[in-house]
Design a protein around this motif. Structure first.
Motif, PDB file in Angstrom:
ATOM      1  N   ALA A   4       0.830  -1.211   0.000  1.00  0.00           N
ATOM      2  CA  ALA A   4       0.000   0.000   0.000  1.00  0.00           C
ATOM      3  C   ALA A   4       0.860   1.255   0.000  1.00  0.00           C
ATOM      4  CB  ALA A   4      -0.926   0.003   1.215  1.00  0.00           C
ATOM      5  N   THR A  57      -0.811  -0.909  -7.033  1.00  0.00           N
ATOM      6  CA  THR A  57      -0.746   0.552  -6.896  1.00  0.00           C
ATOM      7  C   THR A  57      -1.996   1.200  -7.482  1.00  0.00           C
ATOM      8  OG1 THR A  57       1.662   0.441  -7.027  1.00  0.00           O
ATOM      9  CG2 THR A  57       0.656   2.586  -7.405  1.00  0.00           C
ATOM     10  N   PHE A  60      -4.882   0.910  -4.953  1.00  0.00           N
ATOM     11  CA  PHE A  60      -4.833   1.862  -3.843  1.00  0.00           C
ATOM     12  C   PHE A  60      -4.924   3.312  -4.305  1.00  0.00           C
ATOM     13  CE2 PHE A  60      -2.698  -1.773  -1.646  1.00  0.00           C
ATOM     14  CZ  PHE A  60      -3.609  -1.899  -0.605  1.00  0.00           C
ATOM     15  N   THR A  61      -4.412   3.614  -5.485  1.00  0.00           N
ATOM     16  CA  THR A  61      -4.440   4.987  -5.969  1.00  0.00           C
ATOM     17  C   THR A  61      -5.851   5.400  -6.367  1.00  0.00           C
ATOM     18  OG1 THR A  61      -2.155   4.804  -6.745  1.00  0.00           O
ATOM     19  CG2 THR A  61      -3.471   6.568  -7.689  1.00  0.00           C
ATOM     20  N   THR A  64      -7.804   6.018  -2.237  1.00  0.00           N
ATOM     21  CA  THR A  64      -6.752   6.085  -1.217  1.00  0.00           C
ATOM     22  C   THR A  64      -7.249   5.666   0.158  1.00  0.00           C
ATOM     23  OG1 THR A  64      -7.216   8.436  -0.862  1.00  0.00           O
ATOM     24  CG2 THR A  64      -5.499   7.878  -2.462  1.00  0.00           C
ATOM     25  N   ARG A  66      -8.499   2.973   0.843  1.00  0.00           N
ATOM     26  CA  ARG A  66      -8.151   1.568   1.021  1.00  0.00           C
ATOM     27  C   ARG A  66      -6.808   1.390   1.733  1.00  0.00           C
ATOM     28  NH1 ARG A  66      -9.794  -0.053  -5.209  1.00  0.00           N
ATOM     29  NH2 ARG A  66     -11.988  -0.558  -4.803  1.00  0.00           N
ATOM     30  N   ARG A  67      -5.987   2.457   1.715  1.00  0.00           N
ATOM     31  CA  ARG A  67      -4.700   2.403   2.409  1.00  0.00           C
ATOM     32  C   ARG A  67      -4.853   2.608   3.915  1.00  0.00           C
ATOM     33  NH1 ARG A  67      -2.566   5.713  -2.141  1.00  0.00           N
ATOM     34  NH2 ARG A  67      -1.098   4.414  -3.319  1.00  0.00           N
ATOM     35  N   PRO A  71      -8.761   0.094   5.614  1.00  0.00           N
ATOM     36  CA  PRO A  71      -7.603  -0.712   5.206  1.00  0.00           C
ATOM     37  C   PRO A  71      -8.013  -2.098   4.731  1.00  0.00           C
ATOM     38  CG  PRO A  71      -7.705  -0.524   7.595  1.00  0.00           C
ATOM     39  CD  PRO A  71      -8.707   0.449   7.047  1.00  0.00           C
ATOM     40  N   PRO A  74      -5.068  -5.748  -1.404  1.00  0.00           N
ATOM     41  CA  PRO A  74      -5.491  -5.498  -2.792  1.00  0.00           C
ATOM     42  C   PRO A  74      -6.195  -6.709  -3.394  1.00  0.00           C
ATOM     43  CG  PRO A  74      -3.134  -5.901  -2.698  1.00  0.00           C
ATOM     44  CD  PRO A  74      -3.595  -5.787  -1.279  1.00  0.00           C
TER      45      PRO A  74
END
Length: 279
Positions: A4, A57, A60-61, A64, A66-67, A71, A74
């Motif tokens: 993440a 990436t 998560f991008t 955000t 999800r980071r 949480p 992926p």
């Protein structure tokens, strides 16, 4: 979910010989995209490590939260064909249900891909084989996969394909560190297994996302130790000499110490003809 921490700036991409933005790797990535990689070879995802990590990436991008706020690991899936080809927890195929061992049967494999609703698919380089799905509703399973998969990629376990049209370059050491700990995972396992209960508890409290969510912390240590035990149990899938050869081969992929991998973009219907290993 250490991946993440990856950012689009950890990658540089070229498509058709020209630099492109990170978003062009998986064009029009959306909330429900799921990445899957089919594996025929020992630790095959190492040869597609930058594509795997670019998909993570993108996950998560796109959102955000999800980071940190919500949480989660992926939505990436690894399909081992025939038998386990080496566990890849350090590429964040976590929990272990996201590594799927499938019989070398085309219907079983397409059904597994459909069951996980894969939308972005990576397949190993090989000789195309017409995908005959003679089992019940096989014709429907194939067409469902073709309808849903929006982009497909050919990779090589060596990291370089014939006639590539997509080049991915690492711009930081983060991506290669994840490969190192995947191939040479035993040293990581030994380090964790040798820690005292107090040291493990302290470690668990610092791991993202648990550090910011006290209500999650009680589960962290158990989750972590179960994952380590699973990795230890699967270590023998790839012998030490094969791991050493795979890691040595990574040196040939490096430019100024950072990996460069190549891929070929193909239509989903073509990708399905590369699902099965050579006879």
């Amino acid at each position: 979910m250490h991946t993440a921490q990856l950012k689009p700036t950890d990658f540089a991409a070229e498509a058709d010989g020209r630099p492109v933005d990170f978003s062009e790797i998986f064009r029009d990535w959306h909330q429900y995209d799921r990445f899957g990689i089919v594996v025929h070879d020992a630790l095959g995802p190492i040869g597609a490590s930058l594509l795997v990590q670019a998909a993570i990436t993108s996950f998560f991008t796109f959102d955000t939260g999800r980071r940190s706020k919500r949480p989660q690991y992926p939505e990436v899936y690894l399909f081992h064909v025939g038998r386990g080809r080496g566990e890849c927890m350090m590429l964040d195929f976590v929990p272990s249900r996201k590594e799927v061992v499938v019989d070398a049967d085309p219907t079983d494999l397409v059904e597994a891909i459909n069951d996980r609703a894969i939308t972005r698919l990576a397949v190993p380089q090989g000789e195309p084989r017409h995908l005959d799905l003679p089992h019940q509703y096989g014709w429907s399973e194939r067409q469902s996969a073709e309808d849903r998969i929006s982009s497909a990629y050919v990779y090589s376990p060596t990291g370089r394909v014939r006639d590539p049209d997509l080049i991915l370059r690492a711009t930081s050491t983060r991506t290669e560190d994840n490969c190192d700990q995947t191939v040479n995972v035993e040293s990581l396992l030994v380090d964790i297994e040798n820690k005292t209960d107090e040291e493990l508890t302290a470690l668990a409290a610092t791991l993202p996302p648990y550090s910011g969510f006290p209500h999650v912390r009680p589960y962290c240590l158990t989750d972590h130790l179960v994952t380590v035990a699973t990795s230890r149990a699967r270590l023998s899938e790839v012998p030490d000499d094969v791991r050493a050869a795979i890691w040595e081969g990574r040196t040939a992929l490096r430019d100024n110490g950072l990996a460069v991998e190549s891929y070929r973009r193909i239509a989903p219907i073509e990708a399905l003809n590369l699902l099965m290993p050579p006879t």
